[in-house]
Scaffold this motif. Structure first.
Motif, PDB file in Angstrom:
ATOM      1  N   PHE A 200      30.521  47.202  32.917  1.00  0.00           N
ATOM      2  CA  PHE A 200      31.944  46.867  32.852  1.00  0.00           C
ATOM      3  C   PHE A 200      32.757  48.076  32.383  1.00  0.00           C
ATOM      4  CE2 PHE A 200      35.403  45.661  29.909  1.00  0.00           C
ATOM      5  CZ  PHE A 200      36.327  45.244  30.865  1.00  0.00           C
ATOM      6  N   ARG A 204      35.184  48.867  35.316  1.00  0.00           N
ATOM      7  CA  ARG A 204      36.382  48.025  35.336  1.00  0.00           C
ATOM      8  C   ARG A 204      37.297  48.177  34.129  1.00  0.00           C
ATOM      9  NH1 ARG A 204      32.258  44.848  36.892  1.00  0.00           N
ATOM     10  NH2 ARG A 204      32.334  43.331  35.201  1.00  0.00           N
ATOM     11  N   TYR A 208      41.513  47.440  33.735  1.00  0.00           N
ATOM     12  CA  TYR A 208      41.463  46.043  33.269  1.00  0.00           C
ATOM     13  C   TYR A 208      42.844  45.410  33.139  1.00  0.00           C
ATOM     14  CZ  TYR A 208      40.752  42.062  30.130  1.00  0.00           C
ATOM     15  OH  TYR A 208      40.767  40.807  29.554  1.00  0.00           O
ATOM     16  N   ARG A 212      43.004  42.008  35.425  1.00  0.00           N
ATOM     17  CA  ARG A 212      42.436  40.905  34.652  1.00  0.00           C
ATOM     18  C   ARG A 212      42.927  39.529  35.079  1.00  0.00           C
ATOM     19  NH1 ARG A 212      46.050  39.336  30.512  1.00  0.00           N
ATOM     20  NH2 ARG A 212      44.319  38.405  29.389  1.00  0.00           N
ATOM     21  N   THR A 220      37.433  41.273  35.242  1.00  0.00           N
ATOM     22  CA  THR A 220      37.135  41.161  33.802  1.00  0.00           C
ATOM     23  C   THR A 220      35.643  41.394  33.551  1.00  0.00           C
ATOM     24  OG1 THR A 220      36.763  38.782  33.866  1.00  0.00           O
ATOM     25  CG2 THR A 220      39.038  39.512  33.539  1.00  0.00           C
ATOM     26  N   SER A 221      35.249  41.291  32.282  1.00  0.00           N
ATOM     27  CA  SER A 221      33.886  41.702  31.923  1.00  0.00           C
ATOM     28  C   SER A 221      32.824  40.637  32.170  1.00  0.00           C
ATOM     29  CB  SER A 221      33.842  42.056  30.435  1.00  0.00           C
ATOM     30  OG  SER A 221      34.010  40.886  29.653  1.00  0.00           O
ATOM     31  N   TRP A 252      41.817  45.160  26.621  1.00  0.00           N
ATOM     32  CA  TRP A 252      40.552  44.410  26.562  1.00  0.00           C
ATOM     33  C   TRP A 252      40.181  44.079  25.108  1.00  0.00           C
ATOM     34  CZ3 TRP A 252      35.095  45.323  25.477  1.00  0.00           C
ATOM     35  CH2 TRP A 252      34.278  44.293  25.970  1.00  0.00           C
TER      36      TRP A 252
END
Ligand code: FAD
Length: 439
Positions: A200, A204, A208, A212, A220-221, A252
């Motif tokens: 992640f 990403r 994010y 998101r 997202t994660s 995040w």
């Protein structure tokens, strides 16, 4: 020898209970399969817990120690195990849901002076971030300002090996049960969780803040199921993200702050389990229509964004934050379904199901008084899908009969226009009524 009683901290890394236990000699892990928790949850969530317990046992074994598994009420099991092993002390990471606090109080009474409680489930423990006057925060933004100013606690390394543990001959280590989850589970254990974190962060994190909100959750994660069981330390995750830095990282880590805020809200107001945060909202005219509830739960309302969300959740155990807000708003504000029943059913479907975050999410999205969420904000379910799934790919995947279009694909069970008017009329009266003090 000491015991490390793992609950929502199924990990060896950054585990203060383990580090403390090892300071005074050998340590053995313990997981208690508590019927009060396990009999009250769903097969998928039990299976996820068992798989992560098995992975933790492997992690202990690789470092030359053991994880015991016992079944029963913790305040009965702990004294038995302590006496069976002639253990000195029990170390555990603090949990703060209402049941966990009651359980831990009983365990403390059963083993007076022999249990050490450590902080480690959150980045900032519930109760630690308080207003200048010492009271709890009820609104996220000022809470988050103090949270960021507090800085993160120092990370603890996982021990690479354990001192040899003398075990009584013939000790039964106990069995980790297996259960069919009914949904595909992510790989279990802290190593898998840390690998997922690194992927992640690499792929990403930077974008994010822009990605998101996608309904399909691709930006997202998807680490929440690891955080919920403490398989991944939130302190480690935050630290790694902040080392990389940038707007995405800050956004995040702010979501991890929401996680802490949720824990803090429930810690100070256990009544949130059943009551609206602002008790005036208990008075919404709830609709106990089982047929509508089932249609919502199974994704059969006729409204594509609602049905796609609930079908995805049923099939996978995961749902993006945006989709969670959509289905919770639909259920509470438009269908007026009793929120407690929906929250419970929803939590059982989520692999990351967590009392504090789910209650916060439901009460925030449902406008029941959490944070400063305005009651009059009612999502337009068509434009939500247009904005957050512009290609319609996600809708089409979960509701093929919609053809990827956000408009109702059959006569919806609810007239959205009328439902919105009905809600706003009642909600306005409630919002103007005398405050009754928060839950
Ligand atoms: C109605 C509703 C119910 C929810 N129920 C849960 C739940 O039972 N368990 C749960 O972990 N989260 C819950 N959330 C919060 C959030 O939706 C999920 O944490 C998030 O979607 C998980 O996906 P992710 O790991 O990809 O999150 P990311 O966007 O990658 O965020 C990182 C982490 O921050 C935390 N987080 C993110 N958003 C929130 C939030 N709004 N509140 C609290 N923590 C957050 C989670 O631990 C998450 O893994 C709920 C939200 C709503 C609106």
């Amino acid at each position: 020898m000491n015991l490390v009683w793992h609950r929502a901290d199924l990990r060896l890394h950054d585990n203060p209970a383990l580090v403390e236990a090892l300071k005074s000699g050998p340590a053995l892990g313990l997981v208690v399969l508590d019927p009060n928790i396990l009999q009250n949850t769903s097969p998928r969530r039990r299976a996820w817990f068992y798989q992560n317990t098995a992975a933790l046992r492997e992690a202990y074994l690789r470092r030359g120690s053991f994880l015991l598994v016992r079944v029963g009420l913790p305040w009965e099991v702990l004294p038995q195990v302590v006496s069976e092993l002639a253990a000195n002390r029990v170390y555990a990471v603090r949990n703060s849901t209402p049941y966990a606090r009651l359980r831990d109080q009983k365990v403390g009474e059963a083993l007076p002076g022999r249990v050490s409680w450590l902080e480690g489930q959150y980045i900032q423990e519930p109760g630690n971030i308080v207003k200048p006057d010492g009271g709890p925060y009820t609104v996220f933004t000022p809470y988050s300002r103090r949270w960021w100013a507090a800085g993160a606690p120092v990370l603890l390394e996982a021990p690479t090996y354990f001192p040899p543990t003398p075990l009584p001959l013939g000790l039964d280590l106990g069995t980790v049960p297996q259960e069919t989850p009914g949904v595909p589970l992510p790989p279990a254990g802290e190593e898998a969780a840390q690998r997922a974190l690194e992927v992640f962060l690499r792929d990403r994190l930077t974008g994010y803040h822009q990605t998101r909100d996608a309904l399909g959750g691709e930006g997202t994660s998807r680490l929440s199921c690891y955080f919920t069981l403490g398989v991944l330390s939130p302190r480690l995750a935050a630290q790694r993200a902040l080392q990389i830095g940038g707007e995405g990282a800050r956004k995040w880590v702010n979501e991890l702050c929401w996680r802490d805020f949720s824990g803090d809200l429930l810690y100070h107001r256990p009544q949130m389990m059943t009551q609206a945060f602002d008790p005036r909202w208990n008075d919404l005219p709830w609709n106990d229509d089982d047929e509508l509830f089932e249609a919502w739960l199974q994704g059969q309302t006729g409204i594509p964004v609602v049905d796609a969300s609930m079908r995805e959740l049923q099939a996978t155990g995961f749902l993006s934050n945006r989709a969670r807000m959509v289905v919770a708003q639909f259920a509470v504000k438009l269908a007026l379904l009793p929120w407690q029943k929906c929250e419970r059913a929803f939590r059982d479907l989520l692999l990351d199901g967590d009392n504090a975050s789910n209650l916060q999410g439901w009460q925030w999205a449902g406008g029941l008084g959490v944070d400063a969420a305005p009651y009059f904000r009612v999502f337009n379910l068509i434009t939500q899908a247009e904005a957050h799934d512009p290609s319609g790919t996600w809708l089409k995947r979960w509701v093929p009969e919609s053809g990827g279009k956000p408009q109702p694909y059959q006569t919806p069970l609810l007239d959205l226009h009328l439902a919105r008017k009905r809600y706003l009329a009642v909600a306005e009266k409630i919002a103007k009524s005398e405050p009754q003090g928060s839950a």
